[in-house]
Design a protein around this motif. Sequence first.
Motif, PDB file in Angstrom:
ATOM      1  N   UNK A 181      13.936  17.490  35.532  1.00 44.33           N
ATOM      2  CA  UNK A 181      13.689  18.812  35.161  1.00 44.33           C
ATOM      3  C   UNK A 181      13.349  18.982  33.471  1.00 44.33           C
ATOM      4  N   UNK A 182      13.996  18.122  32.829  1.00 50.12           N
ATOM      5  CA  UNK A 182      13.666  18.473  31.366  1.00 50.12           C
ATOM      6  C   UNK A 182      14.024  16.793  30.613  1.00 50.12           C
ATOM      7  N   UNK A 183      13.353  16.316  29.803  1.00 53.13           N
ATOM      8  CA  UNK A 183      13.537  15.212  28.931  1.00 53.13           C
ATOM      9  C   UNK A 183      13.197  15.721  27.319  1.00 53.13           C
ATOM     10  N   UNK A 184      14.158  15.830  26.616  1.00 51.19           N
ATOM     11  CA  UNK A 184      14.020  15.747  25.243  1.00 51.19           C
ATOM     12  C   UNK A 184      14.522  14.537  24.468  1.00 51.19           C
ATOM     13  N   UNK A 185      13.429  14.120  23.573  1.00 49.61           N
ATOM     14  CA  UNK A 185      14.077  12.988  22.701  1.00 49.61           C
ATOM     15  C   UNK A 185      14.201  13.229  21.120  1.00 49.61           C
ATOM     16  N   UNK A 186      14.881  12.760  20.640  1.00 49.59           N
ATOM     17  CA  UNK A 186      14.822  12.439  19.134  1.00 49.59           C
ATOM     18  C   UNK A 186      14.274  11.059  18.704  1.00 49.59           C
ATOM     19  N   UNK A 187      14.621  10.679  17.621  1.00 46.33           N
ATOM     20  CA  UNK A 187      13.824   9.612  17.157  1.00 46.33           C
ATOM     21  C   UNK A 187      14.127   8.299  17.795  1.00 46.33           C
ATOM     22  N   UNK A 236       8.281  14.930  36.523  1.00 50.22           N
ATOM     23  CA  UNK A 236       8.788  15.482  35.639  1.00 50.22           C
ATOM     24  C   UNK A 236       8.118  16.925  35.284  1.00 50.22           C
ATOM     25  N   UNK A 237       9.024  17.816  35.205  1.00 49.16           N
ATOM     26  CA  UNK A 237       8.593  19.187  34.799  1.00 49.16           C
ATOM     27  C   UNK A 237       8.252  19.566  33.080  1.00 49.16           C
ATOM     28  N   UNK A 238       8.993  18.771  32.393  1.00 45.34           N
ATOM     29  CA  UNK A 238       8.857  18.871  30.865  1.00 45.34           C
ATOM     30  C   UNK A 238       9.293  17.719  30.224  1.00 45.34           C
ATOM     31  N   UNK A 239       8.754  17.185  29.324  1.00 39.26           N
ATOM     32  CA  UNK A 239       9.021  15.973  28.624  1.00 39.26           C
ATOM     33  C   UNK A 239       8.599  16.636  27.037  1.00 39.26           C
ATOM     34  N   UNK A 240       9.491  16.551  26.194  1.00 35.12           N
ATOM     35  CA  UNK A 240       9.221  16.799  24.726  1.00 35.12           C
ATOM     36  C   UNK A 240       9.688  15.772  23.906  1.00 35.12           C
ATOM     37  N   UNK A 241       8.970  15.187  23.111  1.00 37.87           N
ATOM     38  CA  UNK A 241       9.429  14.525  21.892  1.00 37.87           C
ATOM     39  C   UNK A 241       9.609  15.100  20.646  1.00 37.87           C
ATOM     40  N   UNK A 286       4.529  16.131  22.237  1.00 38.98           N
ATOM     41  CA  UNK A 286       4.988  15.110  21.263  1.00 38.98           C
ATOM     42  C   UNK A 286       4.970  16.237  20.091  1.00 38.98           C
ATOM     43  N   UNK A 287       5.989  16.244  19.461  1.00 42.63           N
ATOM     44  CA  UNK A 287       5.982  17.171  18.035  1.00 42.63           C
ATOM     45  C   UNK A 287       5.954  16.393  16.785  1.00 42.63           C
TER      46      UNK A 287
END
Length: 427
Positions: free
Chosen positions: A210-216, A243-248, A273-274
């Motif tokens: 559903x959602x994956x967000x990663x830090x460093x 995957x609906x949403x991946x945010x680095x 990727x931010x």
Amino acid sequence: MTVVTDAKSLEQAIKDGASPIEIQGRITGLSSVKLPKGTTLTGAEGAELHFKEGQPGLMLNANHRVSNLRIVADETQVALGLLDEEKALGTIEISDVRTVGRFHLEGTQAISGDLKLKNIHVEKADAHMAAHRPAGFGVEVLLGGFSVYNSSKNKDSKWTLSAENISGGSKDSPLKGSGVFVFGGWYIPTDANPAEAPAPTAEGGSIELVRLTTGEIHSQGQIPQGISNLITGGVFVGSGVHAQEVVNEGAVSTYGPNDMVLDNWGQVESWVAQAAITSRGPSGIGFVNFGDIGTLQVQAPIETHGLGARGFNLYDGSLKRAEFESITTYGDGAIGVQLSKPFGSIRVSGDIRTKGGEGESLVRGKVTKLKANALSLKEGTRGEAFIVGGEVQAESPEVESYEFQAPASVIGRLEVGGKVVRDTATG
């Protein structure tokens, strides 16, 4: 609430079927702890569980809540894992957990499960020798310091996963193996020809991410130089994953041979990727796609520094839309952008720039000599638009900026710095 302060009282609480259990202080000398189904385990401020040398750590079953703990095991051991005994995992919620040792939720038995993970940091972990590696495209993928792996070969096995603020390693101590690894159990068909580097298209277990967000994230695969059939990813979305949403949200960096920074074998609706995407090892690609991506946005520079370490590769699958800030490669054989499959539109607001000459690079499980062209169009490429706001430049005098095995006409609109690029071979 049952409060425990040492190994003996924790063992007794589990034996009594207590829940919830609160950990207070630093508990050491633990043998592996297997939580019964439905147990809630939380830590008071500063709570830690330390496991004996050679012992796995906290092993989950089904319907758990685990929060506010630091779990310490050997780096090669699973610090927090899954027993793989249940057909239904229920809901497993894990939050505010730090580990020394692997965070590894893998199962072959569970037909269903809802995993909700938040604020997980893997301080140190070594998965580079761990077994059960998925295979495809001529390589095997090393597991991660953080792994969620539905390795079932049963296509009816379907998990859901939400994983927010996942981070791991450091510049001085990168995770060994992949960094963040999310895979289903899809596999290479038994009748596939291995010489053709086949894709894992036989349906097995799947994960709805559903959602994956990663830090460093910092990772180094420990793959010896010259090995061509092993790869890793700093963040790897694998086959069998939708995957609906991946945010680095944090920077992702890899350091060794064949260490991709961002890699997709699955189906991704949106990947953003931010922060910086950086590869420092040979054959370590900034972003490589073998799956299907709806929208890709890389809002910070992609930089690669190793031999044959390309910037962006559309190797297989498809891509609807991509936006990049800039792409720079420094090594010999390190192509800036290489396209081999269909895409909609690709825009680069800055430059695509390469610094190197000719050198070796890993291509679908084989080491191949390449020149560090800034833009390479391979047979099979076609797209609506490829637009670069800055320059497309190979700085080595021995290398052409463009390599068009497919003519420029396969792209509806090819524009660099406001000017249309034409294929000189066709006019």
